[in-house]
Design a protein around this motif. Structure first.
Motif, PDB file in Angstrom:
ATOM      1  N   VAL A 150      45.010  15.710  20.967  1.00 47.37           N
ATOM      2  CA  VAL A 150      44.659  14.987  19.867  1.00 47.37           C
ATOM      3  C   VAL A 150      42.953  15.013  20.037  1.00 47.37           C
ATOM      4  CG1 VAL A 150      44.361  12.765  18.826  1.00 47.37           C
ATOM      5  CG2 VAL A 150      46.699  13.764  19.800  1.00 47.37           C
ATOM      6  N   ASP A 151      42.401  15.280  19.114  1.00 47.26           N
ATOM      7  CA  ASP A 151      40.963  15.616  19.287  1.00 47.26           C
ATOM      8  C   ASP A 151      39.961  15.011  18.095  1.00 47.26           C
ATOM      9  OD1 ASP A 151      38.851  16.729  20.846  1.00 47.26           O
ATOM     10  OD2 ASP A 151      39.305  18.724  20.069  1.00 47.26           O
ATOM     11  N   GLY A 152      39.894  13.764  17.959  1.00 44.43           N
ATOM     12  CA  GLY A 152      39.221  13.134  16.937  1.00 44.43           C
ATOM     13  C   GLY A 152      39.889  12.766  15.625  1.00 44.43           C
ATOM     14  N   VAL A 153      41.011  11.838  15.803  1.00 47.92           N
ATOM     15  CA  VAL A 153      41.918  11.745  14.877  1.00 47.92           C
ATOM     16  C   VAL A 153      41.886  10.399  14.192  1.00 47.92           C
ATOM     17  CG1 VAL A 153      44.346  11.452  14.352  1.00 47.92           C
ATOM     18  CG2 VAL A 153      43.623  13.493  15.168  1.00 47.92           C
ATOM     19  N   SER A 154      41.444  10.115  13.156  1.00 48.58           N
ATOM     20  CA  SER A 154      41.273   8.714  12.485  1.00 48.58           C
ATOM     21  C   SER A 154      42.403   8.518  11.256  1.00 48.58           C
ATOM     22  CB  SER A 154      39.775   8.647  11.935  1.00 48.58           C
ATOM     23  OG  SER A 154      39.279   9.009  12.841  1.00 48.58           O
ATOM     24  N   PHE A 155      42.970   7.294  11.367  1.00 48.63           N
ATOM     25  CA  PHE A 155      43.923   6.867  10.338  1.00 48.63           C
ATOM     26  C   PHE A 155      44.106   5.375  10.318  1.00 48.63           C
ATOM     27  CE2 PHE A 155      46.848   8.383  13.405  1.00 48.63           C
ATOM     28  CZ  PHE A 155      47.569   7.234  13.745  1.00 48.63           C
ATOM     29  N   PHE A 156      44.706   5.006   9.305  1.00 44.54           N
ATOM     30  CA  PHE A 156      45.047   3.553   9.397  1.00 44.54           C
ATOM     31  C   PHE A 156      46.506   3.478   8.906  1.00 44.54           C
ATOM     32  CE2 PHE A 156      44.749   2.639   4.976  1.00 44.54           C
ATOM     33  CZ  PHE A 156      43.908   3.820   4.276  1.00 44.54           C
ATOM     34  N   VAL A 157      47.019   2.108   8.980  1.00 48.54           N
ATOM     35  CA  VAL A 157      48.337   1.772   8.552  1.00 48.54           C
ATOM     36  C   VAL A 157      48.164   0.367   8.085  1.00 48.54           C
ATOM     37  CG1 VAL A 157      50.817   1.665   9.087  1.00 48.54           C
ATOM     38  CG2 VAL A 157      49.304   3.082  10.133  1.00 48.54           C
ATOM     39  N   GLU A 158      48.640   0.182   6.729  1.00 47.23           N
ATOM     40  CA  GLU A 158      48.596  -1.155   6.097  1.00 47.23           C
ATOM     41  C   GLU A 158      50.162  -1.904   6.692  1.00 47.23           C
ATOM     42  OE1 GLU A 158      46.200  -2.370   4.538  1.00 47.23           O
ATOM     43  OE2 GLU A 158      44.932  -0.681   3.544  1.00 47.23           O
ATOM     44  N   LYS A 159      49.829  -3.179   6.352  1.00 46.51           N
ATOM     45  CA  LYS A 159      50.978  -3.760   6.404  1.00 46.51           C
ATOM     46  C   LYS A 159      52.322  -3.675   5.598  1.00 46.51           C
ATOM     47  CE  LYS A 159      49.508  -7.973   8.840  1.00 46.51           C
ATOM     48  NZ  LYS A 159      48.234  -8.829   8.830  1.00 46.51           N
ATOM     49  N   MET A 190      42.300  -6.103   5.792  1.00 46.61           N
ATOM     50  CA  MET A 190      42.253  -5.471   7.113  1.00 46.61           C
ATOM     51  C   MET A 190      43.838  -4.694   7.551  1.00 46.61           C
ATOM     52  SD  MET A 190      40.849  -6.874  10.740  1.00 46.61           S
ATOM     53  CE  MET A 190      42.487  -7.674  10.980  1.00 46.61           C
ATOM     54  N   PRO A 191      43.597  -3.413   7.767  1.00 48.52           N
ATOM     55  CA  PRO A 191      44.741  -2.773   7.805  1.00 48.52           C
ATOM     56  C   PRO A 191      45.533  -3.218   9.085  1.00 48.52           C
ATOM     57  CG  PRO A 191      43.094  -1.139   7.671  1.00 48.52           C
ATOM     58  CD  PRO A 191      42.479  -2.529   7.765  1.00 48.52           C
ATOM     59  N   LEU A 192      46.814  -3.426   9.459  1.00 46.85           N
ATOM     60  CA  LEU A 192      47.620  -3.541  10.637  1.00 46.85           C
ATOM     61  C   LEU A 192      46.995  -2.820  11.828  1.00 46.85           C
ATOM     62  CD1 LEU A 192      49.723  -5.370  12.037  1.00 46.85           C
ATOM     63  CD2 LEU A 192      51.112  -3.727  11.338  1.00 46.85           C
ATOM     64  N   LEU A 193      46.787  -1.329  11.592  1.00 43.50           N
ATOM     65  CA  LEU A 193      46.450  -0.572  12.638  1.00 43.50           C
ATOM     66  C   LEU A 193      45.334   0.171  12.141  1.00 43.50           C
ATOM     67  CD1 LEU A 193      47.344   0.598  15.634  1.00 43.50           C
ATOM     68  CD2 LEU A 193      48.254   2.463  14.308  1.00 43.50           C
ATOM     69  N   ARG A 229      39.283   4.682  19.299  1.00 48.11           N
ATOM     70  CA  ARG A 229      39.427   3.398  19.223  1.00 48.11           C
ATOM     71  C   ARG A 229      40.771   3.232  18.709  1.00 48.11           C
ATOM     72  NH1 ARG A 229      36.264  -1.342  18.021  1.00 48.11           N
ATOM     73  NH2 ARG A 229      36.804  -0.956  15.666  1.00 48.11           N
ATOM     74  N   ILE A 230      41.682   2.302  19.204  1.00 46.73           N
ATOM     75  CA  ILE A 230      43.058   2.053  18.465  1.00 46.73           C
ATOM     76  C   ILE A 230      42.970   0.417  18.337  1.00 46.73           C
ATOM     77  CG2 ILE A 230      45.563   1.888  18.739  1.00 46.73           C
ATOM     78  CD1 ILE A 230      45.319   4.399  20.530  1.00 46.73           C
ATOM     79  N   VAL A 231      42.860   0.088  17.192  1.00 46.90           N
ATOM     80  CA  VAL A 231      42.723  -1.403  16.838  1.00 46.90           C
ATOM     81  C   VAL A 231      44.081  -1.742  16.042  1.00 46.90           C
ATOM     82  CG1 VAL A 231      41.398  -2.888  15.541  1.00 46.90           C
ATOM     83  CG2 VAL A 231      40.323  -1.136  16.542  1.00 46.90           C
ATOM     84  N   PHE A 232      44.725  -2.809  16.518  1.00 48.86           N
ATOM     85  CA  PHE A 232      45.822  -3.265  16.168  1.00 48.86           C
ATOM     86  C   PHE A 232      45.569  -4.816  15.973  1.00 48.86           C
ATOM     87  CE2 PHE A 232      50.071  -5.484  16.934  1.00 48.86           C
ATOM     88  CZ  PHE A 232      50.590  -4.877  15.831  1.00 48.86           C
ATOM     89  N   ASP A 233      45.898  -5.259  14.457  1.00 47.99           N
ATOM     90  CA  ASP A 233      45.601  -6.764  14.144  1.00 47.99           C
ATOM     91  C   ASP A 233      44.586  -7.430  14.596  1.00 47.99           C
ATOM     92  OD1 ASP A 233      46.285  -9.006  12.888  1.00 47.99           O
ATOM     93  OD2 ASP A 233      47.889  -9.710  14.277  1.00 47.99           O
TER      94      ASP A 233
END
Ligand code: SF4
Length: 318
Positions: A23-32, A1-4, A67-71
């Protein structure tokens, strides 16, 4: 699971003239342990995306969707006191753009960092100051300078102090907003080396916000290219520089000056980014795109996956 994980984030600024869709519909993830770059021209929404993660928007700015999901935790569902106590600065911190403006000129630099530590950790002022001296050593500032005021520091030292402040509570994710802008190239190189060293030492994940593609090439694992509030391409750094797919990314890459080879006139992307009060219909890049067709003026392109970690939003790549 990505960190963010950031999914469909929409942040608008509500002005008298109407909502500015920054910011209009932006999606990305950040790995540990990863450095993820957010790049694009000024005003494309990259700083607003960073401020949205830390919920540090000005009063007229609001996250209106996504959504902003952290950990594993949805940060937008948490109440402000809990977010302030458990997340902001404690687990996610930020190196703000413009170190001189970010540091309060009337307080000693050491006191400002100690205050951040005491807000999140049960330590005395003396213990907090010991930690500040330790942090100063890590970022390459003589520890005895804790009693100096910001104006007594050079630009590079202020930036180092900002990095020390971001690390004060041992966060897992640091958002670095233009950390080398306004510094000369020698100091810029030193700050990038420092960030690289500290990232490994503290096992940090970093979101690096910059308009400077050479900084992205130096430090990042993956990069998202933003244009007019949208993420138009996302890939690993090698792919972005060697095989950019989106016409805007191609324009950014070809605008990087070369230090070798024949002297040629610098290339630039013609036109200017759109007004986000009234962005163009369809693909927001179409007024500047040399490949635009009718469909681009009518329909917004969907994200298309063109590689393992490579997404592009362009009708011609479908
Ligand atoms: Fe250009 Fe059309 Fe692709 Fe947009 S969708 S980048 S206008 S070709």
């Amino acid at each position: 699971m990505p960190l963010l994980e950031v999914e469909g984030l929409r942040t608008y600024y509500f002005t008298r003239a109407g909502p500015v869709r920054a910011v209009d519909g932006v999606s990305f993830f950040v790995e540990k342990g990863e450095v993820f770059g957010l790049a694009g021209e000024s005003g494309c929404g990259k700083t607003t995306a960073g401020l949205s993660i830390l919920r540090l928007l000005p009063p007229y700015g609001r996250i209106v969707g996504g959504r902003i999901v952290f950990d594993g935790v949805d940060l937008l569902s948490i109440r402000e006191p809990e977010f302030r106590r458990k997340y902001r600065w404690k687990r996610i911190s930020m190196i703000f753009q413009g170190a001189m403006n970010a540091l309060n000129p009337v307080f000693r630099v050491g006191d400002q960092i100690a205050e951040a530590i005491m807000l999140h950790e049960k330590v005395s002022k003396e213990e907090a100051m010991d930690k500040v001296r330790e942090l100063f050593k890590k970022v390459g500032i003589e520890p005895s300078r804790v009693d100096n005021y910001p104006h007594e520091f050079s630009g590079g030292m202020r930036q180092r102090a900002m990095i020390a402040m971001a690390l004060a509570c041992n966060p897992e994710l640091v958002i670095a907003d233009e950390p080398t802008t306004a510094l000369d190239v020698v100091i810029q190189g030193q700050i990038l080396d420092l960030l690289r060293k500290l990232k490994d030492e503290y096992d940090l994940s970093v979101i690096l916000i910059t308009h400077d593609m050479s900084v992205i090439a130096e430090l990042c694992n993956r990069v998202g290219i933003m244009y007019a509030g949208k993420l138009v391409e996302c890939a690993d750094v090698r792919t972005i520089f060697k095989e950019p797919s989106h016409p805007y990314t191609q324009g950014l890459i070809s605008a990087i000056p070369s230090l070798t080879g024949p002297k040629v006139r610098l290339k630039s992307i013609p036109g200017a980014p759109p007004d986000l009060l009234n962005p163009p219909r369809g693909c927001r890049f179409h007024p500047r795109c040399p490949y635009a067709v009718d469909k681009c003026r009518r329909e917004e392109p969907e994200y298309v996956r063109v590689g393992k970690l490579h997404w592009v939003a362009c009708h011609l790549v479908a």
